[in-house]
Design a protein around this motif. Structure first.
Motif, PDB file in Angstrom:
ATOM      1  N   LEU A   1     -51.721 -38.082 -36.488  1.00 29.31           N
ATOM      2  CA  LEU A   1     -51.219 -38.821 -35.330  1.00 29.31           C
ATOM      3  C   LEU A   1     -49.798 -38.386 -34.946  1.00 29.31           C
ATOM      4  O   LEU A   1     -49.221 -38.910 -33.999  1.00 29.31           O
ATOM      5  N   ILE A   2     -49.251 -37.425 -35.689  1.00 28.72           N
ATOM      6  CA  ILE A   2     -47.883 -36.951 -35.428  1.00 28.72           C
ATOM      7  C   ILE A   2     -47.963 -35.662 -34.620  1.00 28.72           C
ATOM      8  O   ILE A   2     -48.525 -34.668 -35.088  1.00 28.72           O
ATOM      9  N   ASN A   3     -47.410 -35.684 -33.415  1.00 24.27           N
ATOM     10  CA  ASN A   3     -47.614 -34.569 -32.501  1.00 24.27           C
ATOM     11  C   ASN A   3     -46.340 -33.876 -32.043  1.00 24.27           C
ATOM     12  O   ASN A   3     -46.402 -32.956 -31.233  1.00 24.27           O
ATOM     13  N   GLU A   4     -45.176 -34.320 -32.558  1.00 22.08           N
ATOM     14  CA  GLU A   4     -43.929 -33.770 -32.050  1.00 22.08           C
ATOM     15  C   GLU A   4     -42.809 -33.912 -33.081  1.00 22.08           C
ATOM     16  O   GLU A   4     -42.722 -34.922 -33.770  1.00 22.08           O
ATOM     17  N   ILE A   5     -41.977 -32.888 -33.185  1.00 18.35           N
ATOM     18  CA  ILE A   5     -40.763 -32.949 -34.003  1.00 18.35           C
ATOM     19  C   ILE A   5     -39.638 -33.419 -33.086  1.00 18.35           C
ATOM     20  O   ILE A   5     -39.426 -32.847 -32.014  1.00 18.35           O
ATOM     21  N   LYS A   6     -38.933 -34.466 -33.479  1.00 16.21           N
ATOM     22  CA  LYS A   6     -37.868 -34.992 -32.618  1.00 16.21           C
ATOM     23  C   LYS A   6     -36.775 -35.621 -33.468  1.00 16.21           C
ATOM     24  O   LYS A   6     -36.966 -35.826 -34.677  1.00 16.21           O
ATOM     25  N   PRO A   7     -35.628 -35.964 -32.877  1.00 14.54           N
ATOM     26  CA  PRO A   7     -34.549 -36.587 -33.647  1.00 14.54           C
ATOM     27  C   PRO A   7     -34.976 -37.921 -34.265  1.00 14.54           C
ATOM     28  O   PRO A   7     -35.756 -38.669 -33.669  1.00 14.54           O
ATOM     29  N   ALA A   8     -34.449 -38.205 -35.440  1.00 17.74           N
ATOM     30  CA  ALA A   8     -34.809 -39.430 -36.164  1.00 17.74           C
ATOM     31  C   ALA A   8     -34.501 -40.682 -35.345  1.00 17.74           C
ATOM     32  O   ALA A   8     -35.277 -41.645 -35.360  1.00 17.74           O
ATOM     33  N   ALA A   9     -33.380 -40.674 -34.644  1.00 24.31           N
ATOM     34  CA  ALA A   9     -33.011 -41.842 -33.832  1.00 24.31           C
ATOM     35  C   ALA A   9     -34.048 -42.112 -32.753  1.00 24.31           C
ATOM     36  O   ALA A   9     -34.379 -43.269 -32.456  1.00 24.31           O
ATOM     37  N   GLU A  10     -34.592 -41.051 -32.161  1.00 20.24           N
ATOM     38  CA  GLU A  10     -35.637 -41.209 -31.144  1.00 20.24           C
ATOM     39  C   GLU A  10     -36.917 -41.752 -31.757  1.00 20.24           C
ATOM     40  O   GLU A  10     -37.638 -42.536 -31.125  1.00 20.24           O
ATOM     41  N   ILE A  11     -37.208 -41.337 -32.987  1.00 14.20           N
ATOM     42  CA  ILE A  11     -38.400 -41.845 -33.686  1.00 14.20           C
ATOM     43  C   ILE A  11     -38.263 -43.343 -33.922  1.00 14.20           C
ATOM     44  O   ILE A  11     -39.192 -44.118 -33.652  1.00 14.20           O
ATOM     45  N   VAL A  12     -37.097 -43.769 -34.399  1.00 17.60           N
ATOM     46  CA  VAL A  12     -36.856 -45.202 -34.616  1.00 17.60           C
ATOM     47  C   VAL A  12     -37.013 -45.972 -33.310  1.00 17.60           C
ATOM     48  O   VAL A  12     -37.709 -46.991 -33.248  1.00 17.60           O
ATOM     49  N   GLU A  13     -36.379 -45.480 -32.257  1.00 17.85           N
ATOM     50  CA  GLU A  13     -36.433 -46.161 -30.959  1.00 17.85           C
ATOM     51  C   GLU A  13     -37.870 -46.246 -30.442  1.00 17.85           C
ATOM     52  O   GLU A  13     -38.304 -47.294 -29.948  1.00 17.85           O
ATOM     53  N   GLU A  14     -38.603 -45.159 -30.584  1.00 12.67           N
ATOM     54  CA  GLU A  14     -39.999 -45.111 -30.136  1.00 12.67           C
ATOM     55  C   GLU A  14     -40.856 -46.135 -30.881  1.00 12.67           C
ATOM     56  O   GLU A  14     -41.664 -46.854 -30.274  1.00 12.67           O
ATOM     57  N   ILE A  15     -40.680 -46.200 -32.198  1.00  8.10           N
ATOM     58  CA  ILE A  15     -41.461 -47.135 -33.013  1.00  8.10           C
ATOM     59  C   ILE A  15     -41.132 -48.579 -32.633  1.00  8.10           C
ATOM     60  O   ILE A  15     -42.040 -49.407 -32.446  1.00  8.10           O
ATOM     61  N   ILE A  16     -39.851 -48.900 -32.509  1.00  2.00           N
ATOM     62  CA  ILE A  16     -39.451 -50.273 -32.196  1.00  2.00           C
ATOM     63  C   ILE A  16     -39.895 -50.664 -30.784  1.00  2.00           C
ATOM     64  O   ILE A  16     -40.379 -51.785 -30.565  1.00  2.00           O
ATOM     65  N   ASP A  17     -39.769 -49.759 -29.815  1.00  2.00           N
ATOM     66  CA  ASP A  17     -40.223 -50.055 -28.449  1.00  2.00           C
ATOM     67  C   ASP A  17     -41.721 -50.325 -28.423  1.00  2.00           C
ATOM     68  O   ASP A  17     -42.176 -51.277 -27.765  1.00  2.00           O
ATOM     69  N   GLU A  18     -42.492 -49.487 -29.143  1.00  5.91           N
ATOM     70  CA  GLU A  18     -43.946 -49.679 -29.175  1.00  5.91           C
ATOM     71  C   GLU A  18     -44.301 -50.978 -29.893  1.00  5.91           C
ATOM     72  O   GLU A  18     -45.229 -51.686 -29.491  1.00  5.91           O
ATOM     73  N   PHE A  19     -43.546 -51.287 -30.952  1.00  4.38           N
ATOM     74  CA  PHE A  19     -43.756 -52.546 -31.687  1.00  4.38           C
ATOM     75  C   PHE A  19     -43.610 -53.735 -30.744  1.00  4.38           C
ATOM     76  O   PHE A  19     -44.464 -54.635 -30.697  1.00  4.38           O
ATOM     77  N   LYS A  20     -42.539 -53.748 -29.975  1.00  6.16           N
ATOM     78  CA  LYS A  20     -42.274 -54.873 -29.072  1.00  6.16           C
ATOM     79  C   LYS A  20     -43.322 -54.963 -27.967  1.00  6.16           C
ATOM     80  O   LYS A  20     -43.790 -56.055 -27.620  1.00  6.16           O
ATOM     81  N   GLU A  21     -43.711 -53.816 -27.424  1.00  6.67           N
ATOM     82  CA  GLU A  21     -44.744 -53.790 -26.379  1.00  6.67           C
ATOM     83  C   GLU A  21     -46.078 -54.299 -26.913  1.00  6.67           C
ATOM     84  O   GLU A  21     -46.771 -55.087 -26.261  1.00  6.67           O
ATOM     85  N   ALA A  22     -46.442 -53.836 -28.113  1.00  6.83           N
ATOM     86  CA  ALA A  22     -47.699 -54.264 -28.720  1.00  6.83           C
ATOM     87  C   ALA A  22     -47.678 -55.758 -29.039  1.00  6.83           C
ATOM     88  O   ALA A  22     -48.690 -56.457 -28.894  1.00  6.83           O
ATOM     89  N   GLN A  23     -46.531 -56.231 -29.488  1.00  9.17           N
ATOM     90  CA  GLN A  23     -46.375 -57.648 -29.810  1.00  9.17           C
ATOM     91  C   GLN A  23     -46.588 -58.515 -28.564  1.00  9.17           C
ATOM     92  O   GLN A  23     -47.297 -59.518 -28.600  1.00  9.17           O
ATOM     93  N   GLN A  24     -46.010 -58.097 -27.453  1.00  5.13           N
ATOM     94  CA  GLN A  24     -46.131 -58.850 -26.212  1.00  5.13           C
ATOM     95  C   GLN A  24     -47.541 -58.761 -25.623  1.00  5.13           C
ATOM     96  O   GLN A  24     -47.992 -59.665 -24.925  1.00  5.13           O
ATOM     97  N   ALA A  25     -48.230 -57.651 -25.917  1.00  2.00           N
ATOM     98  CA  ALA A  25     -49.558 -57.426 -25.335  1.00  2.00           C
ATOM     99  C   ALA A  25     -50.694 -58.006 -26.173  1.00  2.00           C
ATOM    100  O   ALA A  25     -51.855 -57.874 -25.800  1.00  2.00           O
ATOM    101  N   LEU A  26     -50.346 -58.645 -27.313  1.00  2.43           N
ATOM    102  CA  LEU A  26     -51.416 -59.208 -28.153  1.00  2.43           C
ATOM    103  C   LEU A  26     -52.255 -60.210 -27.361  1.00  2.43           C
ATOM    104  O   LEU A  26     -51.693 -61.129 -26.740  1.00  2.43           O
ATOM    105  N   PRO A  27     -53.566 -60.049 -27.368  1.00  2.00           N
ATOM    106  CA  PRO A  27     -54.402 -61.001 -26.627  1.00  2.00           C
ATOM    107  C   PRO A  27     -54.371 -62.385 -27.278  1.00  2.00           C
ATOM    108  O   PRO A  27     -54.382 -62.502 -28.506  1.00  2.00           O
ATOM    109  N   ILE A  28     -54.302 -63.401 -26.466  1.00  2.00           N
ATOM    110  CA  ILE A  28     -54.316 -64.785 -26.973  1.00  2.00           C
ATOM    111  C   ILE A  28     -55.665 -65.397 -26.595  1.00  2.00           C
ATOM    112  O   ILE A  28     -56.019 -65.491 -25.423  1.00  2.00           O
ATOM    113  N   PHE A  29     -56.402 -65.790 -27.591  1.00  2.00           N
ATOM    114  CA  PHE A  29     -57.746 -66.341 -27.356  1.00  2.00           C
ATOM    115  C   PHE A  29     -57.692 -67.863 -27.297  1.00  2.00           C
ATOM    116  O   PHE A  29     -56.885 -68.481 -27.960  1.00  2.00           O
TER     117      PHE A  29
END
Length: 314
Positions: free
Chosen positions: A286-314
């Motif tokens: 699932l790893i497709n790119e070499i990039k700066p560590a800071a960008e990796i952290v930012e990417e993970i946290i941004d996706e975490f927050k987006e996924a958290q907000q998008a969780l379906p509520i039944f």
């Protein structure tokens, strides 16, 4: 993000820890992750004592944020390594591959926070009893040396959570914000990520190895050498040689002879993709790119927050 047990314990912004991987986790990577809001870790497993001392000093110069040192307790110079850690006043130590009772009381007496890496409920509880501040529960998907139980991360985390009182960090097969969220929904207080940070600009691993991780697909890694110490490797000539030897029902001594010395250094640090031992997790697919560590952290946290907000509520 709101504070939780891991961010409070380590005084960091995000409950995201970069694993202390051999031949990859030097001061450049650790300081970059810490500066980005996670917890960077220097991997002592591939360092002579004096080299570790230099990395600790340089890390202190590169960041004013908390960072840790990872110490495999099978290390031959363990006493010298621990003396350096205490002399340099490292605030957090992650231990692995050994009995946490041996060093936890000594480190904690110096005011050092101690975290132990385990692969089962049994050893998580032993670590808690030894007085560690938190536990990393690492599943079968992880790269490098693995547990013999072959329990997957998303099975292991809820089982450990059910029994453990201290903070729990999930590891193995996590490289994205969605993976981080899933682990925390299952009971983890934070995550430890290794493979994704190997494919970073600041990782000290060889560019050839980084590129092979980026090129890896599903099924390109496998756990092997279980008679010695189970290790997950990218498939290459060395891996194929091991597989071929297994067809002859080898003795432990024959496996040791084939492995030889410095095989991991040859592959991960020197970039020999044929004869080297290339330790990486299943998530490399699932790893497709070499990039700066800071960008990796930012990417993970941004996706975490987006996924958290998008969780379906039944």
């Amino acid at each position: 993000m709101t504070k939780n047990r891991i961010t409070s314990l380590f005084n960091i912004e995000y409950p995201l820890i970069q694993a202390g991987m051999i031949w990859a986790s030097g001061w450049k990577l650790a300081s970059s992750v810490s500066n980005a809001g996670g917890l960077g870790i220097i991997g002592a497993g591939s360092m002579y004592p004096e080299v570790l001392k230099e990395h600790i000093k340089k890390c202190k110069q590169a960041t004013d944020k908390p960072f840790a040192v990872n110490v495999p307790m099978l290390y031959p110079n363990i006493e010298e390594i621990m003396d350096i850690i205490m002399e340099e006043e490292v605030e957090i130590v992650f231990t692995s591959a050994g009995n946490p009772k041996t060093w936890t009381p000594i480190l904690k007496e110096k005011g050092i926070k101690v975290v132990h890496v385990v692969s089962s409920v049994k050893f998580a509880l032993k670590s808690e009893a030894a007085g560690v501040d938190a536990v990393v529960a690492e599943g079968f998907e992880a790269g490098g040396h693995n547990g013999r139980e072959e329990t997957t991360t998303f099975t292991l985390i809820p089982m450990v959570k059910q029994k453990l009182q201290i903070p729990l960090i999930a590891a193995g097969g996590i490289a994205t914000g969605r993976g981080m969220l899933a682990a925390m929904i299952l009971g983890a207080d934070g995550v430890q990520i290794g493979s994704r940070f190997v494919a970073s600009n600041e990782a000290s691993s060889h560019q050839n190895f980084k590129q092979m991780i980026v090129d890896a697909e599903e099924g390109n890694t496998q756990l092997t050498l279980k008679e010695l110490a189970p290790v997950r490797l990218l498939k290459n000539k060395f891996f194929n040689d091991v597989t071929e030897l297994y067809t002859k029902n080898p003795s432990k001594e024959q496996l040791i002879e084939l492995l030889g010395r410095a095989r991991a250094k040859k592959g991960m640090f020197e970039g020999d993709l044929e004869e080297g031992e290339l330790e990486i997790g299943q998530i490399s697919g699932l790893i497709n790119e070499i990039k700066p560590a800071a960008e990796i952290v930012e990417e993970i946290i941004d996706e975490f927050k987006e996924a958290q907000q998008a969780l379906p509520i039944f």
